[in-house]
Structures are given as C-alpha cells and as structure tokens.
Design a protein around this motif. Structure first.
Motif, PDB file in Angstrom:
ATOM      1  N   ASN A   1       0.757  -1.312   0.021  1.00 23.06           N
ATOM      2  CA  ASN A   1      -0.110   0.045  -0.126  1.00 23.06           C
ATOM      3  C   ASN A   1       0.929   1.272   0.093  1.00 23.06           C
ATOM      4  N   VAL A   2       0.436   2.252  -0.546  1.00 26.50           N
ATOM      5  CA  VAL A   2       0.980   3.675  -0.689  1.00 26.50           C
ATOM      6  C   VAL A   2       0.947   4.005   0.856  1.00 26.50           C
ATOM      7  N   ASN A   3       2.106   4.376   1.249  1.00 30.89           N
ATOM      8  CA  ASN A   3       2.293   5.174   2.565  1.00 30.89           C
ATOM      9  C   ASN A   3       2.975   6.358   2.430  1.00 30.89           C
ATOM     10  N   PRO A   4       2.631   7.516   2.723  1.00 25.66           N
ATOM     11  CA  PRO A   4       3.616   8.626   2.706  1.00 25.66           C
ATOM     12  C   PRO A   4       4.657   8.748   3.678  1.00 25.66           C
TER      13      PRO A   4
ATOM     14  N   ASP B   1       7.267   6.256  -4.644  1.00 25.13           N
ATOM     15  CA  ASP B   1       7.897   6.284  -6.115  1.00 25.13           C
ATOM     16  C   ASP B   1       7.389   5.381  -6.889  1.00 25.13           C
ATOM     17  N   ALA B   2       6.863   3.967  -6.239  1.00 28.56           N
ATOM     18  CA  ALA B   2       6.444   2.814  -6.878  1.00 28.56           C
ATOM     19  C   ALA B   2       5.188   3.235  -7.636  1.00 28.56           C
ATOM     20  N   ALA B   3       4.159   4.149  -6.981  1.00 31.74           N
ATOM     21  CA  ALA B   3       3.059   4.538  -7.579  1.00 31.74           C
ATOM     22  C   ALA B   3       3.098   5.390  -8.656  1.00 31.74           C
ATOM     23  N   SER B   4       3.994   6.417  -8.505  1.00 29.20           N
ATOM     24  CA  SER B   4       4.443   7.291  -9.339  1.00 29.20           C
ATOM     25  C   SER B   4       4.896   6.413 -10.848  1.00 29.20           C
ATOM     26  N   LEU B   5       5.805   5.831 -10.608  1.00 32.82           N
ATOM     27  CA  LEU B   5       6.170   4.700 -11.749  1.00 32.82           C
ATOM     28  C   LEU B   5       5.165   4.190 -12.516  1.00 32.82           C
TER      29      LEU B   5
END
Length: 303
Positions: A181-184, A191-195
């Motif tokens: 999960n995306v964790n701030p 970075d993974a979500a952006s990629l």
C-alpha cells in the motif's frame, strides 16, 4: 528461459562481437575470456600487461587464438584505451578486468572519448534460480546509491530495454517496497505508485510496471493470491526494481550465496553494454555476463 539459452543464442551468431577488456591480466577474467572465445561467443581485444597475458594464454591453450588481440598498456591507461576502442568502433562491448570500477567509469564518462548518452547508467543482473522457470532481473544493485524518481524511471527503462533484448517481448517489472500500500511515510511506496502511473501514460515504455510490491508478492503467485493482490505483475515479475543500492546489493548477494543462483550482469545506459563484475564473482559469472552482453548486442544491432 535459462542463462544457458542466452549462451546458446550468443554462440550462434555469424558475426562475432568484439569485447575490449580493460586490464585483462587476471586469472578469472582470462578464464572467462578464453572460454567465451573457444565457444565462439566473441572476439577480444585485451589491454594490459602483454607479457602476463601472453604467458597465461600460452600455458592454458594449445591452439592459436587469432580472434584475441593483445594491446600492451600500462595500468593507468588500460581503461582509457579500452573505452576508446569501443568509442572508435573497434569493439562492441566494454569489459572490466583488473581495474577499479571508479577508474573504468571515469573513462566511460569522459566527454571526449567516453560512452556517455545522457542517460543514467544502471546495473542489471540476470539470475537463474532453482525452482523458477524464468530469469529474474534485478536492478540496480551496483551503480545508483539512492536514486530519486527520475533516476528510477531511467533505471527501469534501461532494464526493460535490456530484458527485451534478451528475448522477453513485454517484461513485467515490480517496483519493490516493504509493503503493497502507498504510505506517505515510505518514499519507496510513493515512487512505486508514480512509476506505475508513468508506465500507464507511456513515460516508461516496452513493459508493464506495477508497484509498490513486496518481494514475495512480486515473485510468488501464491503469496499474491493469499494477500488478495491482483494485477498483471504480481507473482509474475521478470524485473525487480529495488529502492536503494543497499537493498539491491543484499538481494544480489543473498541469491548467490544462499540460493546458489547463477548470475550474469551488465551496465546499461551507455553507448555499449559494459560487463562490470565484482572481483569476488566467479569466472563462470564473468563468462555468463559476457554471453548476456553479447546477446543484447546481437539483438540490438542484428549482428
């Protein structure tokens, strides 16, 4: 696909690529060079102490070696001359011998005769692991210390392009993190979500990118199913993009020493592939790295 499949393909090309070796007078480097030469994978230009190299070849082969050229050079200039040979078109691939990585890369990045393209240079390692029916490519375990998002996108693109050259049409790339999960609070997940989005918008092309994914969910369909993680990459990753060099280095060495994996590795992003192995790597690993680089060249240049 196994590393031996890539070796077989590297052997079967009609035109032999030429590999320039910087400071070739090392036992395991010479073993890998001679094996690759005898098996018809490549021809070589060996830079370094001509007497040492010639003596070693005479002691270890009874045959003539017309496809191996020896160029006498001092240690201080071996890397420069090897890089120049690739820059000038005399060789297709650069290989590190008994010279430090920093010295070789300084020559590679030289503005006058180097192999710069403006892209990030990155390390890609192909692992053959018992129990897997495919190669696992790990990037970047040796070059970029703590890459930012832009650098990660280039590292990923380098890896996708390279894996395509080995014969995988649309590589699946997992962007690794500790959680799914995306964790701030965890930059790797951001970075993974952006990629992943960059791939969907064709800013990263040629493969399928998904993340964040933990290692188990990237390579095990059972683990992904148990955690309810769907997608095109989960459990089926060809490429593992690590968040930092420490992560990559530990994963790389764990696969070799704990899993007894076979490995070949190259540096991508320059004008030509660079076979850059550790002094601790075996002659077989160096040989497999040569074959891996040759396979990428014959695919790219249609040799």
């Amino acid at each position: 696909m196994h590393l031996e499949d890539l070796v077989s393909q590297a052997k079967n090309q009609q035109v032999k690529p030429v590999i320039a070796v910087a400071e070739a007078g090392d036992q395991e480097v010479m073993e890998s060079v001679l094996r690759a030469y005898k098996e018809g994978i490549a021809h070589f230009i060996l830079f370094g102490n001509a007497e040492v190299i010639s003596d070693w070849l005479e002691k270890n082969t009874n045959d003539s070696t017309p496809g191996i050229e020896i160029v006498p050079t001092k240690y201080a200039t071996a890397a420069i001359e090897a890089v120049k040979a690739v820059h000038d078109g005399k060789a297709d691939i650069l290989m590190k011998g008994l010279v430090s990585t920093s010295v070789l890369l300084k020559a590679v990045l030289n503005k006058e005769f180097g192999l710069r393209t403006g892209n990030v240079l990155s390390h890609v390692a192909a692992f053959e692991i018992e129990g897997y029916n495919r190669l696992i490519f790990v990037t970047d375990a040796a070059m970029n210390i703590n890459p930012d998002l832009n650098q990660k996108s280039q590292i990923l693109q380098n890896a996708i392009d390279f894996v395509q050259q080995t014969g995988v049409d649309q590589p699946k790339a997992a962007v690794l993190a500790a959680v799914e999960n995306v964790n701030p609070a965890m930059q790797a997940t951001l970075d993974a979500a952006s990629l992943t989005v960059m791939n969907l918008r064709n800013q990263i092309t040629g493969g399928i990118v998904e993340g964040p994914l933990a290692l188990d969910n990237a390579i095990s369909m059972e683990a992904a199913a148990l955690k309810g993680i769907a997608g095109n990459v989960a459990g089926k990753a060809d490429i593992l993009l690590v968040p930092t060099i420490e992560t990559g280095n530990i994963l790389y060495k764990s696969l070799i020493y704990f899993a007894r994996a076979k490995v070949g590795a190259v540096i991508c992003g320059a004008k030509a592939p660079i076979v850059l192995t550790s002094r601790a790597d075996s002659s077989e690993s160096k040989y497999l790295s040569i074959a891996l680089a040759v396979k990428s060249v014959i695919t790219d240049k249609k040799l």
